[in-house]
Write a protein that holds these residues in place. Structure first.
Motif, PDB file in Angstrom:
ATOM      1  N   ILE A  67      55.591  53.624  50.685  1.00  0.00           N
ATOM      2  CA  ILE A  67      56.483  52.989  51.657  1.00  0.00           C
ATOM      3  C   ILE A  67      57.537  54.037  51.995  1.00  0.00           C
ATOM      4  N   THR A  68      57.526  54.491  53.244  1.00  0.00           N
ATOM      5  CA  THR A  68      58.218  55.718  53.631  1.00  0.00           C
ATOM      6  C   THR A  68      59.225  55.486  54.747  1.00  0.00           C
ATOM      7  N   ALA A  69      60.436  55.991  54.547  1.00  0.00           N
ATOM      8  CA  ALA A  69      61.432  55.998  55.618  1.00  0.00           C
ATOM      9  C   ALA A  69      60.948  56.943  56.716  1.00  0.00           C
ATOM     10  N   ASP A  70      60.936  56.457  57.948  1.00  0.00           N
ATOM     11  CA  ASP A  70      60.307  57.182  59.053  1.00  0.00           C
ATOM     12  C   ASP A  70      61.247  58.224  59.670  1.00  0.00           C
ATOM     13  N   TYR A  71      61.595  59.204  58.857  1.00  0.00           N
ATOM     14  CA  TYR A  71      62.332  60.372  59.350  1.00  0.00           C
ATOM     15  C   TYR A  71      61.955  61.551  58.464  1.00  0.00           C
ATOM     16  N   ALA A  72      62.455  62.736  58.789  1.00  0.00           N
ATOM     17  CA  ALA A  72      61.948  63.971  58.180  1.00  0.00           C
ATOM     18  C   ALA A  72      61.995  63.953  56.654  1.00  0.00           C
ATOM     19  N   PHE A  73      63.091  63.474  56.076  1.00  0.00           N
ATOM     20  CA  PHE A  73      63.220  63.481  54.620  1.00  0.00           C
ATOM     21  C   PHE A  73      62.165  62.591  53.974  1.00  0.00           C
ATOM     22  N   GLY A  74      61.986  61.369  54.500  1.00  0.00           N
ATOM     23  CA  GLY A  74      60.972  60.468  53.963  1.00  0.00           C
ATOM     24  C   GLY A  74      59.577  61.045  54.094  1.00  0.00           C
ATOM     25  N   HIS A  75      59.285  61.629  55.257  1.00  0.00           N
ATOM     26  CA  HIS A  75      57.968  62.230  55.470  1.00  0.00           C
ATOM     27  C   HIS A  75      57.699  63.348  54.458  1.00  0.00           C
ATOM     28  N   ALA A  76      58.725  64.189  54.220  1.00  0.00           N
ATOM     29  CA  ALA A  76      58.551  65.301  53.286  1.00  0.00           C
ATOM     30  C   ALA A  76      58.258  64.788  51.874  1.00  0.00           C
ATOM     31  N   LEU A  77      58.990  63.766  51.450  1.00  0.00           N
ATOM     32  CA  LEU A  77      58.755  63.192  50.120  1.00  0.00           C
ATOM     33  C   LEU A  77      57.337  62.635  50.004  1.00  0.00           C
ATOM     34  N   GLU A  78      56.940  61.872  51.013  1.00  0.00           N
ATOM     35  CA  GLU A  78      55.609  61.263  50.983  1.00  0.00           C
ATOM     36  C   GLU A  78      54.512  62.323  50.973  1.00  0.00           C
ATOM     37  N   GLN A  79      54.589  63.256  51.915  1.00  0.00           N
ATOM     38  CA  GLN A  79      53.521  64.241  52.058  1.00  0.00           C
ATOM     39  C   GLN A  79      53.424  65.164  50.846  1.00  0.00           C
TER      40      GLN A  79
END
Length: 406
Positions: free
Chosen positions: A173-185
């Protein structure tokens, strides 16, 4: 109360800046200024904010309050989590207040923008509260350091250690901005490399309060782990609702990819018990960490420091030691001295600053305690694994920092 006070201080700072004439050259009696630039009033204020300013002032006091025969002054401001605001404050500090070093910077976009400015102005930046590993990657700076955590280390430690413990299927479950994307990926990559799988992803607008649909999708995926690629109040709300919707009771493990003791306190141990997360510091680790935390709490609302606040003390003190050893404020000379000197304090032992600006230090996998395990208001977590810095952080030759010879 804390946030309204911070806003008022920020307004006063802007007023003061507007009447100080531009002067890039310090007079012999002018204070050596350090700036703490953070979220002082938004959803990340409790974990950084005024606590970072308190920590920086503690470091100055412990150092003796003077440097190169001049007093040391710590100023602070609220960047409001807006890149343009943070950049404008930083320029004003460098050009009008002769600030020598900026720390805090608890927003990745702000940290990147200010790092570019600090490089252009030939001043030093010590990011303690921002997370993006890009600060020591393609956007690295000869004047920049990244002191506490980064997205790569969070992903590496949390993902690999969780899979090693059997948590091998994930739903993000990811916050849809650069920081969230980086954590998820980054975490998904680590999970797959460790032999795990990713069952699905739900991305949501940052600042959401309703996670019902995302949690139900996670539940139907039958993944063993729900990876929360977010932070602050978003993470707290997601954890609370995961308990309400039966994800935890149904056997799904909650893993926060960025969490702090303030988040555990806000959510409550009944909701967070068993939550796994990675940290650079926990207040109750050793006699040294407890002693510092007791001093900090006496100055900051009777609460122990987060890793960001402890890291701001550590970074500020190391900067002061380096300037004293170098005998100058010249940025290049001070940076060389910061790399020469090992980092040894209550939170970091034998840390070293790499050429790309990354501080190499141990990281820790923590687990939130149950209400029954807790023996006090801030007895919230326990260390379940220690990962050496060389294993936790990205190898320097993989970051694409142009300062590093390949």
């Amino acid at each position: 109360m804390i946030r309204s006070a911070a806003i008022g201080i920020g307004a006063a700072l802007w007023t003061a800046m507007s009447v100080i004439p531009a002067n890039s050259q310090a007079t012999p009696s002018e204070p050596i200024r350090i700036g703490v630039l953070d979220d002082m009033s938004g959803m990340f204020a409790d974990q950084q904010g005024m606590g970072d300013a308190v920590a920086a002032r503690m470091a100055v006091s412990d150092f003796g309050g003077k440097l190169l025969g001049r007093p040391i002054e710590v100023i602070h401001a609220d960047h409001l989590n807006k890149t343009d605001v943070g950049a404008q404050i930083a320029r004003g500090w460098f050009d009008q207040q002769n600030v020598q070093m900026i720390t805090g910077l608890g927003n990745s976009a702000v940290a990147l923008a200010v790092q570019s400015i600090s490089r252009d102005k030939n001043r030093i930046q010590m990011t303690t509260s921002g997370g993006t590993a890009e600060l020591t990657g393609k956007s690295c700076s000869p004047n920049g350091t990244h002191w506490v955590f980064d997205t790569f280390a969070l992903a590496k430690v949390t993902g690999s250690e969780a899979v090693r413990r059997g948590a091998n299927s994930w739903y993000f479950i990811t916050a849809d901005y650069a920081f969230g994307h980086a954590l998820e990926q980054d975490t998904a990559k680590i999970v797959k490399e460790a032999g795990g799988t990713v069952a699905g992803v739900s991305r949501y607008p940052g600042g959401s309060s309703d996670f019902a649909s995302y949690l139900l999708r996670a539940q139907s995926s039958r993944a063993k782990v729900i990876g929360l690629a977010n932070s602050g109040s978003d993470m707290v709300n997601a954890v609370k609702q995961a308990n309400e919707f039966g994800n935890v009771a149904g056997g799904q493990q909650l893993v926060a990819l960025l969490a702090f003791t303030t988040n555990l306190k806000e959510a409550g141990l009944a909701a967070t018990k068993g939550l796994i997360f990675t940290e650079a510091f926990y207040w109750d680790q050793t006699e040294e960490t407890r002693a510092f935390s007791k001093r900090f709490a006496a100055l900051h609302h009777n609460r122990p420091p987060t890793s960001l606040q402890a890291g701001t003390y550590s970074a500020t003190l190391h900067y002061l030691k380096a300037v004293a050893a170098a005998g100058t404020l010249d940025a290049a000379t001070v940076m060389r001295k910061m790399r020469e000197l090992p980092v040894n304090d209550f939170m970091t032992k034998n840390g070293r600053l790499r050429q790309d600006g990354r501080l190499i230090r141990d990281m820790y996998l923590l687990q939130a305690k149950s209400p029954e395990e807790s023996k006090g208001e801030w007895d919230l977590a326990k260390v379940i694994a220690t990962v050496p810095g060389e294993q936790a952080f990205r190898p320097m030759n993989e970051g694409e920092c142009p300062l590093v010879k390949q």
